[in-house]
Design an enzyme around this catalytic site. Structure first.
Site, PDB file in Angstrom:
ATOM      1  N   GLU A  99       0.738  -1.180  -0.053  1.00  0.00           N
ATOM      2  CA  GLU A  99      -0.044   0.000   0.186  1.00  0.00           C
ATOM      3  C   GLU A  99       0.821   1.118  -0.126  1.00  0.00           C
ATOM      4  OE1 GLU A  99      -2.534  -1.500   3.835  1.00  0.00           O
ATOM      5  OE2 GLU A  99      -1.918   0.970   3.946  1.00  0.00           O
ATOM      6  N   CYS A 112       3.465   8.199   0.590  1.00  0.00           N
ATOM      7  CA  CYS A 112       4.009   7.469   1.443  1.00  0.00           C
ATOM      8  C   CYS A 112       4.029   6.149   0.786  1.00  0.00           C
ATOM      9  CB  CYS A 112       3.122   7.495   2.791  1.00  0.00           C
ATOM     10  SG  CYS A 112       3.614   6.357   4.097  1.00  0.00           S
ATOM     11  N   CYS A 119       6.534  -7.091   7.261  1.00  0.00           N
ATOM     12  CA  CYS A 119       7.482  -6.572   8.187  1.00  0.00           C
ATOM     13  C   CYS A 119       7.845  -7.578   9.233  1.00  0.00           C
ATOM     14  CB  CYS A 119       6.908  -5.236   8.958  1.00  0.00           C
ATOM     15  SG  CYS A 119       8.190  -4.477   9.975  1.00  0.00           S
ATOM     16  N   CYS A 123       6.214  -4.706  16.013  1.00  0.00           N
ATOM     17  CA  CYS A 123       5.999  -3.436  16.812  1.00  0.00           C
ATOM     18  C   CYS A 123       4.436  -4.029  17.210  1.00  0.00           C
ATOM     19  CB  CYS A 123       5.850  -2.038  16.113  1.00  0.00           C
ATOM     20  SG  CYS A 123       7.554  -1.665  15.918  1.00  0.00           S
ATOM     21  N   CYS A 126       1.090  -2.025  15.432  1.00  0.00           N
ATOM     22  CA  CYS A 126       1.261  -1.747  14.054  1.00  0.00           C
ATOM     23  C   CYS A 126       0.672  -3.061  13.101  1.00  0.00           C
ATOM     24  CB  CYS A 126       2.698  -1.579  13.631  1.00  0.00           C
ATOM     25  SG  CYS A 126       2.932  -1.554  11.953  1.00  0.00           S
ATOM     26  N   GLY A 166       6.612  -1.760   6.198  1.00  0.00           N
ATOM     27  CA  GLY A 166       8.308  -2.526   6.161  1.00  0.00           C
ATOM     28  C   GLY A 166       9.174  -1.665   7.003  1.00  0.00           C
ATOM     29  N   GLU A 167      10.301  -2.123   7.316  1.00  0.00           N
ATOM     30  CA  GLU A 167      11.285  -1.192   8.100  1.00  0.00           C
ATOM     31  C   GLU A 167      12.519  -1.053   6.796  1.00  0.00           C
ATOM     32  OE1 GLU A 167      11.862   0.257  10.525  1.00  0.00           O
ATOM     33  OE2 GLU A 167      14.275   0.402   9.797  1.00  0.00           O
ATOM     34  N   SER A 198      11.703   6.749   7.790  1.00  0.00           N
ATOM     35  CA  SER A 198      11.455   6.490   9.268  1.00  0.00           C
ATOM     36  C   SER A 198      11.758   4.982   9.524  1.00  0.00           C
ATOM     37  CB  SER A 198       9.897   6.442   9.228  1.00  0.00           C
ATOM     38  OG  SER A 198       9.540   6.148  10.606  1.00  0.00           O
ATOM     39  N   SER A 221      11.439   5.835  15.414  1.00  0.00           N
ATOM     40  CA  SER A 221      10.148   5.924  15.864  1.00  0.00           C
ATOM     41  C   SER A 221      10.548   5.370  17.382  1.00  0.00           C
ATOM     42  CB  SER A 221       9.299   4.661  15.275  1.00  0.00           C
ATOM     43  OG  SER A 221       9.016   4.855  13.909  1.00  0.00           O
ATOM     44  N   LEU A 222      10.395   6.554  18.155  1.00  0.00           N
ATOM     45  CA  LEU A 222      10.781   6.384  19.452  1.00  0.00           C
ATOM     46  C   LEU A 222       9.655   5.475  20.470  1.00  0.00           C
ATOM     47  CD1 LEU A 222      13.607   6.583  21.263  1.00  0.00           C
ATOM     48  CD2 LEU A 222      12.450   8.924  21.812  1.00  0.00           C
ATOM     49  N   HIS A 223       8.512   6.221  20.429  1.00  0.00           N
ATOM     50  CA  HIS A 223       7.162   5.718  21.271  1.00  0.00           C
ATOM     51  C   HIS A 223       7.376   5.366  22.540  1.00  0.00           C
ATOM     52  CE1 HIS A 223       6.145   5.545  17.239  1.00  0.00           C
ATOM     53  NE2 HIS A 223       6.395   4.513  16.611  1.00  0.00           N
ATOM     54  N   CYS A 340      -1.010   2.194   9.247  1.00  0.00           N
ATOM     55  CA  CYS A 340      -0.299   1.515   8.464  1.00  0.00           C
ATOM     56  C   CYS A 340      -0.458  -0.113   8.208  1.00  0.00           C
ATOM     57  CB  CYS A 340       1.187   1.312   8.977  1.00  0.00           C
ATOM     58  SG  CYS A 340       1.970   2.898   9.158  1.00  0.00           S
TER      59      CYS A 340
HETATM   60  N1  SAH Z   1       9.333   0.736  10.128  1.00  0.00           N
HETATM   61  C1  SAH Z   1       9.261   2.120  10.069  1.00  0.00           C
HETATM   62  C2  SAH Z   1       8.238   2.719   9.120  1.00  0.00           C
HETATM   63  C3  SAH Z   1       7.007   2.335   9.179  1.00  0.00           C
HETATM   64  S1  SAH Z   1       5.674   2.741  10.305  1.00  0.00           S
HETATM   65  C4  SAH Z   1       9.200   2.657  11.577  1.00  0.00           C
HETATM   66  O1  SAH Z   1       9.139   1.888  12.437  1.00  0.00           O
HETATM   67  O2  SAH Z   1       9.359   3.718  11.624  1.00  0.00           O
HETATM   68  C5  SAH Z   1       5.748   4.466  10.358  1.00  0.00           C
HETATM   69  C6  SAH Z   1       5.432   5.049  11.694  1.00  0.00           C
HETATM   70  O3  SAH Z   1       4.055   4.675  11.929  1.00  0.00           O
HETATM   71  C7  SAH Z   1       6.053   4.460  12.949  1.00  0.00           C
HETATM   72  O4  SAH Z   1       6.469   5.385  13.671  1.00  0.00           O
HETATM   73  C8  SAH Z   1       5.108   3.396  13.171  1.00  0.00           C
HETATM   74  O5  SAH Z   1       5.704   3.168  14.532  1.00  0.00           O
HETATM   75  C9  SAH Z   1       3.708   4.115  13.344  1.00  0.00           C
HETATM   76  N2  SAH Z   1       2.730   3.361  13.460  1.00  0.00           N
HETATM   77  C10 SAH Z   1       2.489   2.007  12.909  1.00  0.00           C
HETATM   78  N3  SAH Z   1       1.366   1.569  13.383  1.00  0.00           N
HETATM   79  C11 SAH Z   1       0.870   2.717  13.914  1.00  0.00           C
HETATM   80  C12 SAH Z   1      -0.693   2.718  14.678  1.00  0.00           C
HETATM   81  N4  SAH Z   1      -1.517   1.827  14.592  1.00  0.00           N
HETATM   82  N5  SAH Z   1      -0.695   3.895  15.239  1.00  0.00           N
HETATM   83  C13 SAH Z   1      -0.050   4.894  15.404  1.00  0.00           C
HETATM   84  N6  SAH Z   1       1.388   4.866  14.700  1.00  0.00           N
HETATM   85  C14 SAH Z   1       1.551   3.791  14.029  1.00  0.00           C
END
Ligand code: SAH
Length: 354
Positions: A99, A112, A119, A123, A126, A166-167, A198, A221-223, A340
């Site tokens: 997508e 995007c 992937c 996470c 995700c 994907g990463e 990212s 992506s720290l979170h 995503c």
């Molecule tokens: N693998 C990469 C890029 C893909 S995701 C990464 O981890 O950065 C792009 C961003 O969306 C990342 O910050 C990811 O953690 C976040 N993301 C994925 N699923 C999400 C969701 N359900 N709600 C909010 N952010 C999400």
């Protein structure tokens, strides 16, 4: 790097101009043919060899038998009634789907793209990772998401974010070639400063990317601001701790002069307290990072919920008080399968049931 598809054929859209020159020389062709071919693929966005009308028919036939030429087939498109965001599902040559999203902003159109089919990073919040990794995309397959959307919308693409499924740093060589081709002045010539990659935080590859000295923005992506909390959300945090990631960010800034963005998905009751904000500010401050807050987009497979609007505001204010540059990501296309990997996932589930 041979950039072969699964039939062992080289994907011609993944080759650099100098590689193309070598390939054409080996076929006994004149060097200027490589330039013509490159322009057809990367500037005129030709969909097949047949369209390349100033190439002799014999050469087109030779190319068609020797090389694969990536093209994506649109299998679905959803358009948001709220903001015009369009989400595309494209089938690759081998039938897998990816997508890509087109968003219209005041400053230009942004695409995007996905970097892998599925992937393996796992996470917890995700949807892209639920079925694991199928394969990495070739540079031509990443480019073609931008090209296809540019053709389908008939509008210029000015920004590209590698934030789909994907990463990207888990598909490192493909990513770097993709970036070279996308920014090439003989191609679409998208400014590196308008490209964001990212990552979930693969520290060694972040340092490697720093040494490429590209002018792209790197988003981490720290979170979560502690290792313990981060590990509960992201399995990759077991491999690389926050200390190591901050070192990699520092190196990226030193090598490229580009400030890092921290992405922080706010999950209700998990990472949205004042203490979380304080710890995040302590990480972002010294590196002068920009923080992008993303209200988590709930997926049905997990019971994570969004933080309340009031909490999000308090979190943002706390960061600002600490001198951090912070934005809340505008949710684009709320009314379409936004998060995503959700569109691809719902498509695959439908596909299995019929
Ligand atoms: N693998 C990469 C890029 C893909 S995701 C990464 O981890 O950065 C792009 C961003 O969306 C990342 O910050 C990811 O953690 C976040 N993301 C994925 N699923 C999400 C969701 N359900 N709600 C909010 N952010 C999400």
């Amino acid at each position: 790097m041979a950039w072969e598809n699964r039939n062992g054929k080289t994907d011609i859209k993944s080759l650099s101009l100098s590689e193309l020159e070598q390939e054409l020389a080996a076929l006994g062709e004149k060097p200027f043919r490589a330039g013509q071919l490159y322009q057809w693929m990367h500037q005129k966005l030709a969909r097949s060899y047949k369209d390349m009308t100033n190439l002799p028919k014999g050469l087109r036939e030779k190319l068609a038998s020797a090389y694969a030429c990536t093209t994506l087939r649109q299998v679905q498109m959803q358009e948001s009634r709220i903001d015009g965001t369009r989400k595309f599902l494209f089938a690759l040559e081998d039938g897998h789907v990816v997508e890509s999203v087109w968003m219209r902003y005041k400053h230009g159109n942004s695409v995007c793209i996905s970097s892998q089919v599925g992937c393996r990073m796992g996470c917890r919040f995700c949807a892209s990772t639920l079925g694991g990794l199928v394969r990495g995309l070739l540079p031509g397959e990443m480019l073609d998401q931008v090209y296809a959307i540019s053709l389908l919308t008939g509008e210029r693409v000015s920004n590209v974010v590698v934030m789909g499924t994907g990463e990207p740093l888990d598909n490192y060589d493909s990513l770097v070639r993709f970036l070279e081709l996308l920014t090439d002045e003989k191609g679409l010539h998208i400014s590196a400063r308008n490209i964001t990659v990212s990552t979930c935080g693969l520290a060694p590859q972040m340092r490697k990317l720093a040494r490429e000295k590209l002018q792209i923005t790197l988003a981490l992506s720290l979170h979560a601001a502690t290792d313990e909390k981060r590990r509960s959300l992201m399995p990759v945090a077991n491999r690389y701790g926050i200390g190591e990631l901050m070192e990699a960010c520092r190196e990226y800034f030193e090598q490229t002069g580009r400030r890092i963005t921290f992405e922080y998905s706010l999950v209700g009751g998990v990472n949205d307290t004042r203490e979380d904000a304080r710890l995040l500010a302590a990480l972002a401050g010294p590196l002068r990072c920009h923080v992008n807050l993303i209200p988590v987009n709930p997926i049905k497979e997990r019971d994570y919920v969004q933080s309340e609007a009031g909490r999000i505001q308090v979190f943002k204010n706390m960061l600002e008080k600490n001198g951090i540059n912070v934005t809340i990501r505008r949710e684009m296309g709320r009314d379409i399968d936004g998060a995503c990997g959700q569109l691809r996932r719902s498509y695959m589930q439908e596909d299995q049931t019929c």
